[in-house]
Design a protein around this motif. Structure first.
Motif, PDB file in Angstrom:
ATOM      1  N   GLN A  73      51.808 -13.601  38.173  1.00 52.83           N
ATOM      2  CA  GLN A  73      51.994 -12.321  38.849  1.00 52.83           C
ATOM      3  C   GLN A  73      51.588 -12.413  40.313  1.00 52.83           C
ATOM      4  N   ALA A  74      50.498 -13.141  40.598  1.00 50.71           N
ATOM      5  CA  ALA A  74      50.041 -13.295  41.977  1.00 50.71           C
ATOM      6  C   ALA A  74      50.998 -14.151  42.803  1.00 50.71           C
ATOM      7  N   LEU A  75      51.766 -15.012  42.136  1.00 49.48           N
ATOM      8  CA  LEU A  75      52.692 -15.909  42.850  1.00 49.48           C
ATOM      9  C   LEU A  75      54.058 -15.276  43.099  1.00 49.48           C
ATOM     10  N   GLN A  76      54.285 -14.068  42.612  1.00 53.26           N
ATOM     11  CA  GLN A  76      55.603 -13.463  42.749  1.00 53.26           C
ATOM     12  C   GLN A  76      56.095 -13.367  44.196  1.00 53.26           C
ATOM     13  N   PRO A  77      55.247 -12.994  45.181  1.00 54.10           N
ATOM     14  CA  PRO A  77      55.741 -12.978  46.574  1.00 54.10           C
ATOM     15  C   PRO A  77      56.229 -14.348  47.041  1.00 54.10           C
ATOM     16  N   LYS A  78      55.502 -15.415  46.691  1.00 53.11           N
ATOM     17  CA  LYS A  78      55.919 -16.762  47.085  1.00 53.11           C
ATOM     18  C   LYS A  78      57.185 -17.180  46.335  1.00 53.11           C
ATOM     19  N   VAL A  79      57.295 -16.797  45.074  1.00 55.68           N
ATOM     20  CA  VAL A  79      58.493 -17.113  44.300  1.00 55.68           C
ATOM     21  C   VAL A  79      59.711 -16.429  44.912  1.00 55.68           C
ATOM     22  N   LYS A  80      59.553 -15.156  45.322  1.00 53.35           N
ATOM     23  CA  LYS A  80      60.660 -14.431  45.963  1.00 53.35           C
ATOM     24  C   LYS A  80      61.076 -15.095  47.265  1.00 53.35           C
ATOM     25  N   ALA A  81      60.077 -15.548  48.032  1.00 54.08           N
ATOM     26  CA  ALA A  81      60.377 -16.209  49.305  1.00 54.08           C
ATOM     27  C   ALA A  81      61.179 -17.493  49.063  1.00 54.08           C
ATOM     28  N   LEU A  82      60.804 -18.255  48.041  1.00 49.32           N
ATOM     29  CA  LEU A  82      61.540 -19.480  47.727  1.00 49.32           C
ATOM     30  C   LEU A  82      62.945 -19.165  47.223  1.00 49.32           C
ATOM     31  N   GLN A  83      63.086 -18.106  46.473  1.00 47.78           N
ATOM     32  CA  GLN A  83      64.398 -17.721  45.975  1.00 47.78           C
ATOM     33  C   GLN A  83      65.325 -17.315  47.106  1.00 47.78           C
ATOM     34  N   GLU A  84      64.777 -16.642  48.112  1.00 46.28           N
ATOM     35  CA  GLU A  84      65.582 -16.265  49.281  1.00 46.28           C
ATOM     36  C   GLU A  84      65.918 -17.488  50.134  1.00 46.28           C
ATOM     37  N   LYS A  85      64.958 -18.398  50.238  1.00 47.76           N
ATOM     38  CA  LYS A  85      65.143 -19.580  51.079  1.00 47.76           C
ATOM     39  C   LYS A  85      66.176 -20.532  50.492  1.00 47.76           C
ATOM     40  N   HIS A  86      66.161 -20.696  49.166  1.00 48.58           N
ATOM     41  CA  HIS A  86      67.064 -21.640  48.500  1.00 48.58           C
ATOM     42  C   HIS A  86      68.040 -20.893  47.593  1.00 48.58           C
ATOM     43  N   LYS A  87      68.592 -19.831  48.091  1.00 48.67           N
ATOM     44  CA  LYS A  87      69.461 -18.991  47.276  1.00 48.67           C
ATOM     45  C   LYS A  87      70.676 -19.759  46.744  1.00 48.67           C
ATOM     46  N   LEU A  93      65.602 -25.221  44.438  1.00 51.38           N
ATOM     47  CA  LEU A  93      64.754 -24.085  44.076  1.00 51.38           C
ATOM     48  C   LEU A  93      63.862 -24.434  42.892  1.00 51.38           C
ATOM     49  N   GLN A  94      64.411 -25.073  41.854  1.00 51.01           N
ATOM     50  CA  GLN A  94      63.623 -25.452  40.688  1.00 51.01           C
ATOM     51  C   GLN A  94      62.531 -26.451  41.060  1.00 51.01           C
ATOM     52  N   GLN A  95      62.867 -27.398  41.932  1.00 55.27           N
ATOM     53  CA  GLN A  95      61.883 -28.388  42.372  1.00 55.27           C
ATOM     54  C   GLN A  95      60.746 -27.729  43.144  1.00 55.27           C
ATOM     55  N   GLU A  96      61.091 -26.801  44.028  1.00 56.51           N
ATOM     56  CA  GLU A  96      60.072 -26.109  44.820  1.00 56.51           C
ATOM     57  C   GLU A  96      59.208 -25.205  43.945  1.00 56.51           C
ATOM     58  N   LEU A  97      59.826 -24.580  42.942  1.00 58.10           N
ATOM     59  CA  LEU A  97      59.055 -23.725  42.035  1.00 58.10           C
ATOM     60  C   LEU A  97      58.071 -24.550  41.218  1.00 58.10           C
ATOM     61  N   MET A  98      58.518 -25.696  40.703  1.00 56.59           N
ATOM     62  CA  MET A  98      57.629 -26.564  39.935  1.00 56.59           C
ATOM     63  C   MET A  98      56.488 -27.077  40.805  1.00 56.59           C
ATOM     64  N   LYS A  99      56.794 -27.390  42.058  1.00 57.22           N
ATOM     65  CA  LYS A  99      55.758 -27.833  42.990  1.00 57.22           C
ATOM     66  C   LYS A  99      54.745 -26.721  43.233  1.00 57.22           C
ATOM     67  N   LEU A 100      55.237 -25.492  43.390  1.00 60.17           N
ATOM     68  CA  LEU A 100      54.350 -24.344  43.600  1.00 60.17           C
ATOM     69  C   LEU A 100      53.457 -24.126  42.389  1.00 60.17           C
ATOM     70  N   TYR A 101      54.029 -24.222  41.175  1.00 53.54           N
ATOM     71  CA  TYR A 101      53.242 -24.012  39.971  1.00 53.54           C
ATOM     72  C   TYR A 101      52.164 -25.089  39.821  1.00 53.54           C
ATOM     73  N   ARG A 102      52.498 -26.330  40.193  1.00 56.13           N
ATOM     74  CA  ARG A 102      51.498 -27.408  40.111  1.00 56.13           C
ATOM     75  C   ARG A 102      50.368 -27.177  41.106  1.00 56.13           C
ATOM     76  N   GLU A 103      50.703 -26.772  42.312  1.00 58.12           N
ATOM     77  CA  GLU A 103      49.681 -26.559  43.346  1.00 58.12           C
ATOM     78  C   GLU A 103      48.762 -25.386  42.987  1.00 58.12           C
ATOM     79  N   GLU A 104      49.333 -24.344  42.416  1.00 58.50           N
ATOM     80  CA  GLU A 104      48.547 -23.151  42.080  1.00 58.50           C
ATOM     81  C   GLU A 104      47.994 -23.189  40.658  1.00 58.50           C
TER      82      GLU A 104
END
Length: 325
Positions: A73-87, A93-104
């Motif tokens: 839930q706290a990562l939703q703003p960052k997830v939205k930003a990635l979705q807009e960036k890699h629309k 997008l999947q690679q960046e999301l997995m990277k974000l989940y690993r970092e957080e």
């Protein structure tokens, strides 16, 4: 795959049987063979405490589920930003999301893990209770650590006159072997199935009201499936479940409602700005209180206190006053 699956399920059947038989023996020492309200309480309480045992084992995983949901839930703003960036680039997008989940250190699959772990337990109990029939061959009655006496006792155990091994769809022949009335079984089963559906709905509803509806369309679809789809499916499949399995499900839902209430108070959901809702309210109240002490807060002024008293001489702060006519 099936050769590997069968031994695994056999282990689950034995584990479920061991827990059920343990609690039946424990409660049998307390209540004995007495039957109150046409109910064999040692077996019914054995099923209820089977639920409590399983939920106690899974409790640490349930806490991790809540923490993971908060992190997602706290990562939703960052997830939205990635979705807009890699629309237009789904793979990136999947690679960046997995990277974000690993970092957080967030795991989107953790939210479903407790439910998946309970499925084998449910299937194990369903399998064990389904075999509690007087027509079962002698060599199959002692499977999974049961004795012939335990099998005989469990197969005739009842809840308000309805055998726990019977179901809404049990045939008249099966019910006659169990020494039960078809009307009694249908009434008890129908009430339990209705209770199962209602408590399943409220268990999902409680979680959604506390955490909010997901903004991601796929996650929102999963929430709707859990809220409406699962209870509706129980309306269709519930008539196949043995009464003992429905007892297990209802007990599990009631336990889940209390457990979720406690965990959500301890780990409250986040507001859109990332602050836990109850903590934010406390912080606002604390800030208002401290502001009132140091005079920074605006005090409410009663307009009647500033009004001139009747008969009092008007006071003009400007010495020059208004121009004379």
């Amino acid at each position: 795959m099936s050769k590997l699956f069968s031994p695994l399920m056999a282990v689950i059947y034995e584990a479920i049987s061991a827990i059920l038989l343990f609690w039946h023996a424990a409660w049998h020492k307390v209540v004995g063979d007495a039957s109150w309200l046409a109910t064999n309480w040692s077996w019914v309480l054995g099923i209820i405490f089977l639920v409590i045992t399983v939920r106690a084992i899974l409790f640490p995983i349930f806490v991790k589920q809540i923490k993971s949901q908060r992190a997602m839930q706290a990562l939703q703003p960052k997830v939205k930003a990635l979705q807009e960036k890699h629309k237009g680039d789904r793979e990136t997008l999947q690679q960046e999301l997995m990277k974000l989940y690993r970092e957080e250190k967030a795991n989107p699959l953790m939210g479903c893990l407790p439910m998946f772990l309970q499925v084998p337990v449910f299937l194990g109990l369903f399998h064990v209770l389904r075999h509690l029939k007087p027509t079962m061959p002698e060599h199959l009655r002692t499977l999974y650590g049961w004795t012939a006496g335990q099998f005989e006792s469990a197969s005739h155990a009842k809840l308000f006159g309805a055998p726990i091994a019977a179901s809404f769809r049990s045939s008249s022949h099966e019910l006659s072997l169990l020494g039960a009335s078809g009307t009694t079984v249908k009434i008890v089963a129908a009430i339990l199935i209705a209770t199962m559906i209602v408590t399943t709905y409220f268990t999902s509803r409680q979680m959604i009201l506390k955490t909010g509806w997901a903004e991601d369309p796929q996650q929102r679809m999963v929430q709707k499936l859990m809220l409406y789809g699962v209870p509706f499916s129980l309306l269709i499949s519930g008539y196949m479940f043995p009464i003992g399995v429905v007892i297990y499900w209802v007990t599990q839902n009631i336990f889940s409602l209390g457990q979720q209430m406690w965990v959500l108070r301890k780990f409250p959901p986040l507001t859109p700005n990332g602050t836990p809702a109850p903590q934010k309210a406390k912080a606002d109240a604390k800030g208002a209180k401290s502001g009132a002490k140091d005079g920074s807060a605006t005090k409410a002024v009663d307009s009647r206190a500033l009004a001139p008293k009747v008969g009092a001489k008007p006071v003009n702060p400007k010495k020059g006053g208004a121009a004379k006519r």
